[in-house]
Scaffold this active site. Structure first.
Site, mmCIF file in Angstrom:
data_model
loop_
_atom_site.group_PDB
_atom_site.id
_atom_site.type_symbol
_atom_site.label_atom_id
_atom_site.label_comp_id
_atom_site.label_asym_id
_atom_site.label_seq_id
_atom_site.Cartn_x
_atom_site.Cartn_y
_atom_site.Cartn_z
ATOM 1 N N GLU B 29 1.067 -0.758 0.447
ATOM 2 C CA GLU B 29 -0.083 -0.236 -0.416
ATOM 3 C C GLU B 29 0.357 1.318 0.315
ATOM 4 O OE1 GLU B 29 -2.474 -1.015 3.699
ATOM 5 O OE2 GLU B 29 -2.332 -2.763 2.882
ATOM 6 N N GLU B 60 -4.515 -7.085 2.348
ATOM 7 C CA GLU B 60 -3.393 -7.334 2.915
ATOM 8 C C GLU B 60 -3.038 -9.032 3.057
ATOM 9 O OE1 GLU B 60 -5.066 -5.507 4.969
ATOM 10 O OE2 GLU B 60 -3.788 -3.719 5.447
ATOM 11 N N GLN B 82 1.525 -1.834 5.454
ATOM 12 C CA GLN B 82 2.283 -0.478 6.033
ATOM 13 C C GLN B 82 2.480 -0.523 7.760
ATOM 14 O OE1 GLN B 82 -1.145 2.890 5.736
ATOM 15 N NE2 GLN B 82 0.335 2.637 3.366
ATOM 16 N N PHE B 83 1.797 -1.332 8.642
ATOM 17 C CA PHE B 83 2.330 -1.252 9.785
ATOM 18 C C PHE B 83 2.094 -2.668 10.183
ATOM 19 C CE2 PHE B 83 1.056 3.160 9.586
ATOM 20 C CZ PHE B 83 1.657 3.615 10.188
ATOM 21 N N ALA B 84 2.676 -2.768 11.077
ATOM 22 C CA ALA B 84 2.628 -4.638 11.380
ATOM 23 C C ALA B 84 1.090 -4.686 12.196
ATOM 24 C CB ALA B 84 3.686 -4.585 12.849
ATOM 25 N N ASP B 85 0.820 -3.883 12.370
ATOM 26 C CA ASP B 85 -0.961 -3.807 13.479
ATOM 27 C C ASP B 85 -2.346 -3.543 12.065
ATOM 28 O OD1 ASP B 85 -0.082 -1.558 15.876
ATOM 29 O OD2 ASP B 85 1.003 -2.136 14.537
ATOM 30 N N TYR B 86 -1.617 -4.134 11.183
ATOM 31 C CA TYR B 86 -2.544 -4.401 10.202
ATOM 32 C C TYR B 86 -2.470 -5.837 9.182
ATOM 33 C CZ TYR B 86 -2.892 1.222 10.100
ATOM 34 O OH TYR B 86 -3.071 2.560 10.200
ATOM 35 N N PRO B 89 -5.237 -9.081 8.539
ATOM 36 C CA PRO B 89 -5.884 -9.737 7.544
ATOM 37 C C PRO B 89 -4.902 -10.745 7.004
ATOM 38 C CG PRO B 89 -6.424 -7.329 7.764
ATOM 39 C CD PRO B 89 -5.400 -7.748 8.866
ATOM 40 N N HIS B 129 -0.949 1.387 15.727
ATOM 41 C CA HIS B 129 0.146 1.625 14.487
ATOM 42 C C HIS B 129 1.358 1.452 16.083
ATOM 43 C CE1 HIS B 129 -3.208 4.230 13.377
ATOM 44 N NE2 HIS B 129 -2.294 4.147 12.130
#
Lengths: 410, 337
Positions: B29, B60, B82-86, B89, B129
């Site tokens: 992304e 993701e 984009q962030f490990a938190d994402y 999925p 984040h």
């Protein structure tokens, strides 16, 4: 063996990049008033073309025209203008507060104020929104106190969320505003689940899902559509197409489909596109879809066609990926100016009164800000306690967390 | 040799890899035209074209799944979340597909992909984040897990990861992107240009997966750390005056058990630190391995310092982050035990 030639990889590109002249000639804008208003119980198969047009009420002359006009009184329109102006002033102050280090992060609505402000006025008490981070108009137009919003943004001692959540990720069950998670698309299907629960319970409340153009690419978007379609859930599913997902233009999420609204068609969900910068059009389309849901006629998908005039967030600089003047060239104009011109045309508003209202609203926002700052800001004044950090993970604190809280000495 | 930030070093690793091997493909992304929200891929699309570096839809699961398909074809995708938190999925694609492809097809298909993602807190990013979900991946058979702590390692480890025949989860502690952050959040951070590990060799080199580095030699106690916590441990050792031996694990899987055993056998004491939540964290695995392998050398219980078992809070970031004071206290208690 074959005459098909070599395969080539295709990556969609926006029309223009920084340095180029903004060009929206590829965005067909139908005349205001030209799109018919179907009966509420229309067979979705008969209105497939509404997924490819744009429902508009306000024309260039500031008149409200066509079959979607005429739902709102002058007083309601004046209130709508006030809500949008308030949201804009609120955003400007909070954007500045972030720059002054009073909070870590902010996301503004510039150019998109009509979408959430107008939609909110079509809802009934008890209905539940599952918003993204750019629908604070649902709170402003719903009478949620600005001071409380600011307390949340400042993560101060009066923050109803105890400093735990990122700024602007509000939550208020009382105001029909589900807790924003910050992950993308996850809550679209939850809106459908809430609506299914309302139907299972024989209730009359409906749910509203919100998502951005970019996030429609997430699998959860498609999960929401199939559940909504299968169970005819009483839900309105909004796609706010503001053209940009951070640096990524909407074509990357849309792919070969003409519009985002068209995504609904494969699921048999009626899909409408609306001029998202037209307060009257957004409100009229919202009313139509909400009534369908409440009359047990099932879900509706609405694509709000708008433009993110500001940056994605305070961490973003759009000049790196789109022409600076692109927002000025956006063919659907500015929602505040358009409603203002309409009210002037109706003879119930004037430039002088507008300027005066702007000043009054700014005073109100500044007064709220002062009140919020008495409770502290992110880096100064009173804060939520370290104890608060350990609370609310579970209803009852398990022993291991109790031990950790003791170790933390709080 | 030039001094580089961690962002520049990571970009350099992809640049070198793409230049050497046209099978290396980079996407995610905002990764293409813009070059990523942290700018790790800036310039790669201009240099290698849109077929080698491009923007992905926000999905993701799609990013990882497409990478697996490309790897099955024979390419070597290095994708960004984009962030490990994402990443969640995409978790099903990583766990059920990437990790097991070699095993279930008996090597008929393999999955040489790298999934990069910024991790860790310290930027007031709140719960979406700031997370450090490495243990969710070390628990999965078939994955390798890397957490660099400096620009020089980041480049060498990322090139090694891209060249590795198996799927690698590559965490980038975002608070280290611009300098070695030691947890003293009110002090200015030293930029990488002033740190020797900011010196990044030009061109191609690798740092092998599975080799730890000793960041500080010492005789009193062994500290096992990775990512940001390496610098927090250094600060804690300096402030307590305890002669700690600080091991930067660099890769969690494969793990350099020999380096751990050699150090703990020498010092007789061990403190395990990580930023991720404590319960079932990677520290539990480390403490168990030390107990299994060094029990008769231990003179004190193994201590753990980790993030509290709560979601990552926004306002209480520095109450949550296991900073030098907490690590220092664990060092002192371990010495006094």
């Amino acid at each position: 063996m074959t005459d098909t030639g070599m395969l080539r990889f295709h990556v969609p590109e926006p029309e223009v990049r920084p340095g180029g002249a903004p060009d929206f000639s590829n965005v067909p804008i139908p005349r205001a008033g030209s799109v018919p208003r179907p009966e509420i119980d229309v067979d979705p198969r008969e209105i497939r073309d509404l997924a490819f047009s744009i429902i508009r009420v306000l024309n260039r002359a500031g008149e409200a025209v066509g079959p979607w006009a005429g739902l709102l009184s002058d007083e309601e329109l004046l209130e709508g203008l006030r809500h949008m102006m308030t949201l804009r002033a609120f955003d400007a102050r909070m954007q500045m507060a972030q720059r002054q280090g009073k909070t870590s992060f902010y996301m503004q609505h510039l150019g998109e104020e009509a979408v959430s402000c107008a939609f909110r006025k079509a809802l009934a008490p008890g209905d539940m929104n599952f918003p993204t981070y750019r629908q604070a108009g649902l709170l402003i137009a719903g009478g949620y106190p600005m001071v409380t919003m600011m307390n949340q943004i400042y993560s101060n001692e009066a923050d109803p969320l105890k400093g735990r959540q990122l700024p602007i990720m509000y939550s208020s069950k009382e105001h029909g505003f589900f807790s924003i998670s910050g992950n993308l698309a996850t809550q679209y299907i939850q809106a459908v689940g809430w609506a299914m629960a309302s139907a299972i319970s024989g209730d009359n409340r409906i749910a509203v899902g919100w998502i951005g153009d970019g996030s429609t690419a997430e699998s959860d978007f498609h999960a929401a559509l199939v559940f909504a379609s299968t169970y005819k859930a009483p839900v309105v599913l909004n796609v706010v197409n503001n053209q940009w997902a951070i640096s990524t233009f909407q074509g990357i999420a849309r792919g070969g489909s003409g519009t985002f609204a068209a995504r609904g068609l494969g699921f048999g969900i009626p899909a409408l596109r609306v001029d998202g910068n037209d307060y009257l059009a957004v409100h009229a389309v919202a009313k139509w879809a909400i009534e369908r849901a409440r009359r047990n006629l099932g879900p509706t998908l609405i694509e709000h066609v708008t433009y993110r005039a500001g940056a994605h967030s305070t961490s973003d600089d759009p000049s790196a990926y789109r022409p600076k003047a692109e927002s000025d060239a956006w063919p659907l104009g500015d929602p505040v100016i358009r409603l203002k011109n309409h009210l002037i045309r109706l003879g119930v508003w004037s430039e002088e009164r507008h300027a005066q209202a702007e000043a009054e609203i700014l005073d109100t926002v500044i007064a709220a800000q002062k009140q919020a700052e008495e409770h502290g800001t992110l880096h100064s004044g009173n804060k939520p306690s370290t104890r608060d950090m350990f609370e609310g993970v579970y209803e009852q604190m398990p022993p291991h967390l109790r031990r950790q809280r003791q170790q933390a000495g709080v | 040799m030039a001094r580089k930030t961690m962002i520049e070093a990571i970009r350099d690793a992809m640049d070198v890899s793409m230049g050497r091997d046209e099978r290396v493909i980079v996407f995610g992304e905002d990764v293409g035209f813009f070059g990523g929200v942290f700018r790790c891929t800036a310039g790669l699309q201009a240099k290698y074209g849109k077929s080698r570096c491009f923007d992905a839809p926000i999905n993701e699961s799609g990013i990882v799944g497409a990478a697996i398909g490309m790897a099955a074809y024979g390419l070597r995708p290095c994708v960004e979340v984009q962030f490990a938190d994402y990443v969640y999925p995409g978790y099903d694609q990583i766990v059920s597909e990437a990790a097991r492809l070699r095993y279930r097809s008996n090597g008929d298909f393999t999955c040489p992909i790298v999934v990069r993602m910024p991790s860790g807190g310290g930027i007031f990013g709140g719960q979406t984040h700031s997370q450090s979900p490495e243990a969710l991946f070390t628990h999965v058979s078939g994955l390798k897990v890397v957490v660099p702590s400096n620009p020089r390692d980041a480049k060498g480890l990322l090139i090694a990861a891209i060249e590795d025949p198996d799927p690698v989860i590559f965490f980038e502690p975002k608070r280290l992107y611009n300098g070695p952050f030691d947890g003293h959040h009110k002090r200015p951070v030293t930029p990488w240009s002033k740190h020797e590990l900011g010196e990044v060799p030009d061109g191609h080199y690798t740092v092998p997966l599975g080799k730890a580095a000793i960041r500080r030699e010492g005789s009193d106690v062994t500290v096992l750390a990775y990512g940001t916590m390496v610098y927090v441990a250094e600060a804690a050792a300096a402030e307590t005056g305890i002669d700690a031996e600080i091991i930067d694990l660099r890769t969690l899987l494969p793990l350099d058990l020999d380096a751990i055993v050699a150090s703990v056998s020498k010092t007789g004491r061990c403190v395990v630190v990580h930023e991720a939540t404590q319960t079932s964290g990677f520290g539990a695995e480390l403490a168990t391995l030390v107990q299994e392998n060094c029990f008769y050398h231990l003179e004190a219980p193994i201590a753990r310092v980790a993030g509290w078992d709560t979601p990552y809070p926004h306002a209480q970031e520095w109450d949550y982050f296991p900073g030098p004071a907490r690590v220092g206290r664990a060092l002192v208690e371990t010495m006094e035990a």
